[in-house]
Scaffold this motif. Structure first.
Motif, PDB file in Angstrom:
ATOM      1  N   THR A  12       0.846  -1.179   0.000  1.00 13.53           N
ATOM      2  CA  THR A  12       0.000   0.000   0.000  1.00 13.53           C
ATOM      3  C   THR A  12       0.887   1.236   0.000  1.00 13.53           C
ATOM      4  N   ALA A  13       0.506   2.221  -0.773  1.00 12.71           N
ATOM      5  CA  ALA A  13       1.213   3.498  -0.800  1.00 12.71           C
ATOM      6  C   ALA A  13       0.346   4.543  -0.111  1.00 12.71           C
ATOM      7  N   PHE A  14       1.000   5.541   0.440  1.00 10.02           N
ATOM      8  CA  PHE A  14       0.236   6.657   0.990  1.00 10.02           C
ATOM      9  C   PHE A  14       0.970   7.951   0.690  1.00 10.02           C
ATOM     10  N   PHE A  15       0.199   8.977   0.486  1.00 10.31           N
ATOM     11  CA  PHE A  15       0.724  10.297   0.175  1.00 10.31           C
ATOM     12  C   PHE A  15       0.306  11.250   1.284  1.00 10.31           C
ATOM     13  N   ILE A  16       1.278  11.967   1.815  1.00  8.64           N
ATOM     14  CA  ILE A  16       1.013  12.948   2.864  1.00  8.64           C
ATOM     15  C   ILE A  16       1.478  14.303   2.334  1.00  8.64           C
ATOM     16  N   PRO A  17       0.565  15.231   2.095  1.00  6.71           N
ATOM     17  CA  PRO A  17       0.976  16.540   1.586  1.00  6.71           C
ATOM     18  C   PRO A  17       1.832  17.305   2.600  1.00  6.71           C
ATOM     19  N   ALA A  18       2.660  18.192   2.094  1.00  6.72           N
ATOM     20  CA  ALA A  18       3.468  19.042   2.970  1.00  6.72           C
ATOM     21  C   ALA A  18       2.550  19.799   3.931  1.00  6.72           C
ATOM     22  N   GLY A  19       2.955  19.874   5.167  1.00  9.66           N
ATOM     23  CA  GLY A  19       2.191  20.608   6.168  1.00  9.66           C
ATOM     24  C   GLY A  19       1.055  19.835   6.809  1.00  9.66           C
ATOM     25  N   CYS A  20       0.804  18.613   6.365  1.00 10.41           N
ATOM     26  CA  CYS A  20      -0.269  17.794   6.929  1.00 10.41           C
ATOM     27  C   CYS A  20       0.244  17.121   8.209  1.00 10.41           C
ATOM     28  N   PRO A  38       8.959  14.805  -2.718  1.00  9.99           N
ATOM     29  CA  PRO A  38       9.062  15.682  -3.886  1.00  9.99           C
ATOM     30  C   PRO A  38       9.193  17.130  -3.441  1.00  9.99           C
ATOM     31  N   SER A  39       9.996  17.890  -4.177  1.00 10.55           N
ATOM     32  CA  SER A  39      10.163  19.299  -3.835  1.00 10.55           C
ATOM     33  C   SER A  39      10.513  20.097  -5.092  1.00 10.55           C
ATOM     34  N   GLY A  40      10.482  21.375  -4.950  1.00 11.18           N
ATOM     35  CA  GLY A  40      10.812  22.272  -6.050  1.00 11.18           C
ATOM     36  C   GLY A  40       9.723  23.307  -6.234  1.00 11.18           C
ATOM     37  N   LYS A  41      10.047  24.365  -6.933  1.00 13.86           N
ATOM     38  CA  LYS A  41       9.138  25.494  -7.104  1.00 13.86           C
ATOM     39  C   LYS A  41       7.794  25.093  -7.719  1.00 13.86           C
ATOM     40  N   SER A  42       7.812  24.222  -8.713  1.00 11.73           N
ATOM     41  CA  SER A  42       6.581  23.827  -9.410  1.00 11.73           C
ATOM     42  C   SER A  42       5.895  22.616  -8.788  1.00 11.73           C
ATOM     43  N   CYS A  43       6.513  22.021  -7.792  1.00 11.04           N
ATOM     44  CA  CYS A  43       5.997  20.780  -7.216  1.00 11.04           C
ATOM     45  C   CYS A  43       4.566  20.901  -6.691  1.00 11.04           C
ATOM     46  N   PRO A  44       4.223  21.922  -5.898  1.00  5.24           N
ATOM     47  CA  PRO A  44       2.839  21.987  -5.399  1.00  5.24           C
ATOM     48  C   PRO A  44       1.799  22.032  -6.516  1.00  5.24           C
ATOM     49  N   MET A  46       2.173  20.916  -9.626  1.00  8.23           N
ATOM     50  CA  MET A  46       2.202  19.642 -10.342  1.00  8.23           C
ATOM     51  C   MET A  46       1.447  18.568  -9.556  1.00  8.23           C
ATOM     52  N   LEU A  47       1.702  18.493  -8.243  1.00  7.06           N
ATOM     53  CA  LEU A  47       1.014  17.500  -7.421  1.00  7.06           C
ATOM     54  C   LEU A  47      -0.489  17.740  -7.412  1.00  7.06           C
ATOM     55  N   LYS A  48      -0.902  18.999  -7.318  1.00  9.27           N
ATOM     56  CA  LYS A  48      -2.327  19.319  -7.335  1.00  9.27           C
ATOM     57  C   LYS A  48      -2.959  18.907  -8.661  1.00  9.27           C
ATOM     58  N   ALA A  49      -2.265  19.175  -9.776  1.00 14.24           N
ATOM     59  CA  ALA A  49      -2.783  18.800 -11.096  1.00 14.24           C
ATOM     60  C   ALA A  49      -2.933  17.287 -11.231  1.00 14.24           C
ATOM     61  N   LEU A  50      -2.105  16.532 -10.522  1.00 16.25           N
ATOM     62  CA  LEU A  50      -2.164  15.068 -10.561  1.00 16.25           C
ATOM     63  C   LEU A  50      -3.129  14.498  -9.519  1.00 16.25           C
ATOM     64  N   GLY A  51      -3.804  15.373  -8.779  1.00 14.99           N
ATOM     65  CA  GLY A  51      -4.775  14.917  -7.792  1.00 14.99           C
ATOM     66  C   GLY A  51      -4.185  14.637  -6.431  1.00 14.99           C
ATOM     67  N   PHE A  52      -2.960  15.077  -6.207  1.00 13.68           N
ATOM     68  CA  PHE A  52      -2.302  14.862  -4.921  1.00 13.68           C
ATOM     69  C   PHE A  52      -2.293  16.153  -4.114  1.00 13.68           C
TER      70      PHE A  52
END
Length: 76
Positions: A12-20, A38-44, A46-52
């Motif tokens: 099982t995988a799990f994703f925890i957004p930054a600040g959660c 994952p990190s970088g200027k465009s990361c937030p 990009m993750l949002k666009a992918l549903g994360f």
């Protein structure tokens, strides 16, 4: 995560957004985990666009685990 308790089963995988707010630990003595931050200027965006954009938990097949393990080893 966010005050909710989740039992994460094998493969099982799990994703925890930054600040959660979160904590995690093993429920037994055997535990193997890989993590990627994952990190970088465009990361937030990009993750949002992918549903994360919120916590996610999702099962993976053994084939997906094998592929992700290969990718993880290549990154190191």
């Amino acid at each position: 995560m966010n005050g909710e308790k989740h039992i994460i089963k094998p493969y099982t995988a799990f994703f925890i957004p930054a600040g959660c707010p979160h904590e995690y630990y093993s429920t037994d003595e055997s535990w193997d985990t890989h993590w990627i931050k994952p990190s970088g200027k465009s990361c937030p965006d990009m993750l949002k666009a992918l549903g994360f954009d919120k916590p996610k938990i999702f099962p993976l097949s053994k084939e997906e685990i094998t592929y992700l393990d290969h990718c993880f080893r290549c990154m190191h």
